[in-house]
Write an enzyme that holds these catalytic residues in place. Structure first.
Site, PDB file in Angstrom:
ATOM      1  N   TYR A  85      -1.752  37.479  43.122  1.00  0.00           N
ATOM      2  CA  TYR A  85      -0.476  37.500  42.418  1.00  0.00           C
ATOM      3  C   TYR A  85      -0.603  37.228  40.920  1.00  0.00           C
ATOM      4  O   TYR A  85       0.360  36.800  40.295  1.00  0.00           O
ATOM      5  CB  TYR A  85       0.513  36.521  43.065  1.00  0.00           C
ATOM      6  CG  TYR A  85       0.713  36.794  44.518  1.00  0.00           C
ATOM      7  CD1 TYR A  85       1.469  37.875  44.944  1.00  0.00           C
ATOM      8  CD2 TYR A  85       0.092  36.007  45.489  1.00  0.00           C
ATOM      9  CE1 TYR A  85       1.612  38.161  46.293  1.00  0.00           C
ATOM     10  CE2 TYR A  85       0.240  36.291  46.841  1.00  0.00           C
ATOM     11  CZ  TYR A  85       1.001  37.367  47.238  1.00  0.00           C
ATOM     12  OH  TYR A  85       1.142  37.645  48.570  1.00  0.00           O
ATOM     13  N   CYS A 126       5.144  35.226  22.791  1.00  0.00           N
ATOM     14  CA  CYS A 126       6.188  34.601  21.983  1.00  0.00           C
ATOM     15  C   CYS A 126       7.214  33.921  22.893  1.00  0.00           C
ATOM     16  O   CYS A 126       8.398  34.272  22.906  1.00  0.00           O
ATOM     17  CB  CYS A 126       6.850  35.667  21.104  1.00  0.00           C
ATOM     18  SG  CYS A 126       7.872  34.965  19.798  1.00  0.00           S
ATOM     19  N   GLU A 127       6.741  32.959  23.678  1.00  0.00           N
ATOM     20  CA  GLU A 127       7.572  32.189  24.594  1.00  0.00           C
ATOM     21  C   GLU A 127       7.015  30.782  24.690  1.00  0.00           C
ATOM     22  O   GLU A 127       5.820  30.602  24.932  1.00  0.00           O
ATOM     23  CB  GLU A 127       7.551  32.810  26.007  1.00  0.00           C
ATOM     24  CG  GLU A 127       8.107  34.204  26.116  1.00  0.00           C
ATOM     25  CD  GLU A 127       9.631  34.228  26.145  1.00  0.00           C
ATOM     26  OE1 GLU A 127      10.240  33.149  26.312  1.00  0.00           O
ATOM     27  OE2 GLU A 127      10.187  35.330  26.005  1.00  0.00           O
TER      28      GLU A 127
END
Length: 489
Positions: free
Chosen positions: A443, A413-414
Site C-alpha cells: 500500500y 507542500c503539506e
C-alpha cells in the site's frame, strides 16, 4: 541511564546502538555490510547510484519465502479437514507483472479488485480459474472481462450486483462462479478506515436481519422483508441458472494482530452455511476468510507467524463444523501485506535538516530533529491516511553520533507530509545521506500519486546479488504526455 525524549511515544525505546537493525522489520536478506545497509549482498549506495532515489527495493527471495510459508503452513493445518487451502495473494497491496509471475510460480492464486489488476494478471498469463475479482462497485465492463476469461470466482458485494452478474453470464450463455461477500458484524482492532466487517461501511451483504426485524443475525428465511441481505442473496443466487454459488466470503480488516476477530468471523460464517444447508438442502463447498494479518512496522508490532495463524484457524473451523454437523468447506485466505509488506524498503536521499524546540507540559522544551527526504506522501500516503507509523535507519554509513528523536518528512507542500513520525536517528544525519524506511511493500507504491506533479519512483527487485527494474520510474515526459496542450489556430 538513557537519553530518551519525553516527546517520544511510549512504545519507542531509546537505542543502545543506533546502527543495529531490528531484523523483524526487514526482509531476511537485509543486513549491515560493513557500515552500509545491504540487501541480497548489494549495498544501497550502489543501488542509489544506478537507479536513483526515491527507490522501492524488494527482495525477491523474501517475497517467495513468505508466499511459501503461508501456502505450506495452511496446507499442513487444513490437510485433514478439507485437503488444504487456496491462498489468494491480495494484489491490491502491491501488484505488477513480475510480482504476478512470482505469485503464480509459488503456487498461489491472485485476488484482483479492478479491471486494471485483472489486466496485469492476464498479462502475466495467470489462468482465469486461478483468479478472483473483488470490488463493491464493479462495472459491467469489469464483470464482462472476468466472465470472458472465466475467473475462478467473482466475489459479489450486493444484491444488485448479483442480478447484473446473472444477466451478463446468461447473455453469454455461460455460468458465473460466485462467492458472496458477507459482513459478519465483527469489529476488528485496527484503524477505522481499514476495518471492513462491521455493519456501517460500504462492503458486503449483512448477516443481520432487515432493519426493524427481530430475525437473528444470519437468518436464512426464504425471502421477504425480514430476511437478511445475506440470506436474500443466497436464495437469489441458487435460483439463477447462470450462477454457480461457490460459497461465502468475509474480510474483517487489515493490519490485525489479535486472533479473536478472525475466529468470531469464522464461527458466524460457518453457522450461516449450516443455516443455508438446513433451509435449502445445499452445503456450499467454499469459505473464504479473507486476509488482514499484520506485519511489524515498528518495534511495537508483534505479528504472528503463518503457522500459528493457520493452526488457530484450523482449530476453530474444525471444531465449529463438528458442532454444526457441517462438512468442512474448502478454505481460502487472501494475505497481501503479510507477504509483500516486509519484503520491501524505500530508499531516500536526505536533504534539508533542522532541529526545533517543542514545548512540553510541566517541563522544559525538548528538541526534535527534522530530516527531509526526496519523496514523501506521493510514495507513501499511509501516515497521513491512517496515522501509520514506520521506522527508519541511516543507511549509507554507520554513525557514532548520539541518537536523537527525529521526524522524517517529505518534500511536498503539506505540513502533514510525514514519512516517519518518531524515530531515533544519529544526530549527524544530514544532506546527502541515504535513509531507508522498511515495511513499505504494501500500500505504498500501490497508493502512490503524482501530487505536486512528482513522478512515481521505480521498483527494483534484488535476488542473489543482482538487481533489476521491475517497474520503471516515471519521467516528466510520462506526466506531460497526459496533459493536453492548448492548440493554436
Amino acid at each position: 541511564m538513557t537519553n530518551d525524549s519525553p516527546l517520544a511515544p511510549g512504545w519507542l525505546s531509546y537505542p543502545d546502538d543506533v546502527n543495529r537493525l531490528n531484523t523483524a522489520l526487514w526482509a531476511r536478506d537485509v543486513a549491515r555490510d560493513g557500515d552500509e545497509l545491504s540487501i541480497g549482498g548489494l549495498n544501497v549506495g550502489a543501488l542509489a547510484e544506478q537507479f536513483g532515489t526515491p527507490l522501492f527495493v524488494v527482495s525477491e527471495n523474501d517475497f517467495r519465502a513468505r508466499a511459501r510459508s503461508f501456502k505450506d503452513a495452511f496446507n499442513a493445518a487444513f490437510a485433514d479437514l478439507c485437503g488444504g487451502v487456496d491462498i489468494y495473494y491480495a494484489g491490491k497491496s502491491f501488484l505488477c507483472t513480475e510480482i504476478a509471475h512470482w505469485v503464480a510460480e509459488e503456487g498461489l492464486r491472485l485476488d484482483t479488485c479492478s479491471g486494471g489488476e485483472l489486466a496485469i494478471a492476464m498479462r502475466a498469463g495467470i489462468p482465469g480459474e486461478h483468479l478472483g475479482l473483488h470490488g463493491n462497485n464493479k462495472s459491467d465492463a469489469e464483470l464482462g472481462r472476468a466472465l470472458d476469461v472465466n475467473v475462478g470466482r467473482i466475489v459479489v458485494d450486493s444484491l444488485p450486483e448479483l442480478e447484473r452478474v446473472a444477466a451478463l453470464a446468461g447473455a453469454r450463455g455461460t455460468t458465473a462462479n460466485v462467492m458472496l461477500r458477507l459482513t459478519p458484524g465483527v469489529h476488528a482492532s485496527t484503524h477505522e478506515f481499514i476495518a471492513t466487517a462491521h455493519e456501517d461501511q460500504k462492503f458486503g451483504l449483512s448477516l443481520a436481519g432487515a432493519a426493524g426485524s427481530s430475525s437473528p443475525a444470519g437468518s436464512v428465511a426464504a425471502s421477504g422483508d425480514h430476511a437478511s441481505p445475506a440470506a436474500q442473496a443466497v436464495a437469489a443466487a441458487l435460483a439463477h441458472e447462470s450462477i454457480n454459488l461457490l460459497g461465502v466470503h468475509c474480510h474483517i480488516g487489515s493490519q490485525i494482530f489479535e486472533s479473536e476477530g478472525f475466529e468470531l468471523a469464522a464461527r458466524r460464517l460457518l453457522a450461516f452455511l449450516a443455516q443455508v444447508r438446513d433451509r435449502h438442502g445445499v452445503e456450499l463447498p467454499e469459505l473464504d476468510l479473507g486476509g488482514g494479518y499484520g506485519i511489524a512496522y515498528t518495534e511495537a508490532d508483534k505479528p504472528r507467524p503463518p503457522a500459528e495463524i493457520a493452526t488457530a484457524m484450523a482449530d476453530v473451523v474444525g471444531s465449529t463444523c463438528a458442532l454444526l454437523g457441517l462438512r468442512v468447506p474448502r478454505i481460502s485466505i487472501e494475505p497481501g501485506r503479510a507477504i509483500v509488506g516486509s519484503t520491501t524498503f524505500t530508499l531516500y536521499t536526505a536533504g534539508t535538516t533542522k532541529s526545533v524546540r517543542v514545548d512540553v507540559d510541566g517541563a522544559d522544551s525538548q528538541p526534535r530533529r527534522y530530516v527531509s527526504v526526496d519523496g514523501g506522501m506521493s510514495d507513501n500516503p499511509r501516515p497521513v491516511l491512517y496515522d501509520a507509523d514506520y521506522s527508519a535507519v541511516l543507511a549509507s554509513r554507520a554513525s557514532a553520533a548520539t541518537p536523537v528523536l527525529s521526524r522524517v518528512v517529505g518534500m511536498h507542500c503539506e505540513s502533514g507530509d510525514i514519512v516517519v513520525r518518531d524515530v531515533y536517528l544519529p544526530e549527524d544525519t544530514d544532506a546527502g545521506d541515504l535513509v531507508a524506511v522498511p515495511g513499505t511493500g504494501a500500500y505504498c507504491w500501490a497508493l502512490s500519486s503524482n501530487y505536486n506533479w512528482v513522478a512515481r519512483p521505480p521498483v527494483v527487485a534484488v535476488r542473489d546479488g543482482s538487481a533489476r527494474l521491475i517497474v520503471r520510474g516515471e519521467t516528466e515526459d510520462d506526466i506531460l504526455a497526459r496533459d493536453i496542450p492548448r492548440t493554436t489556430n
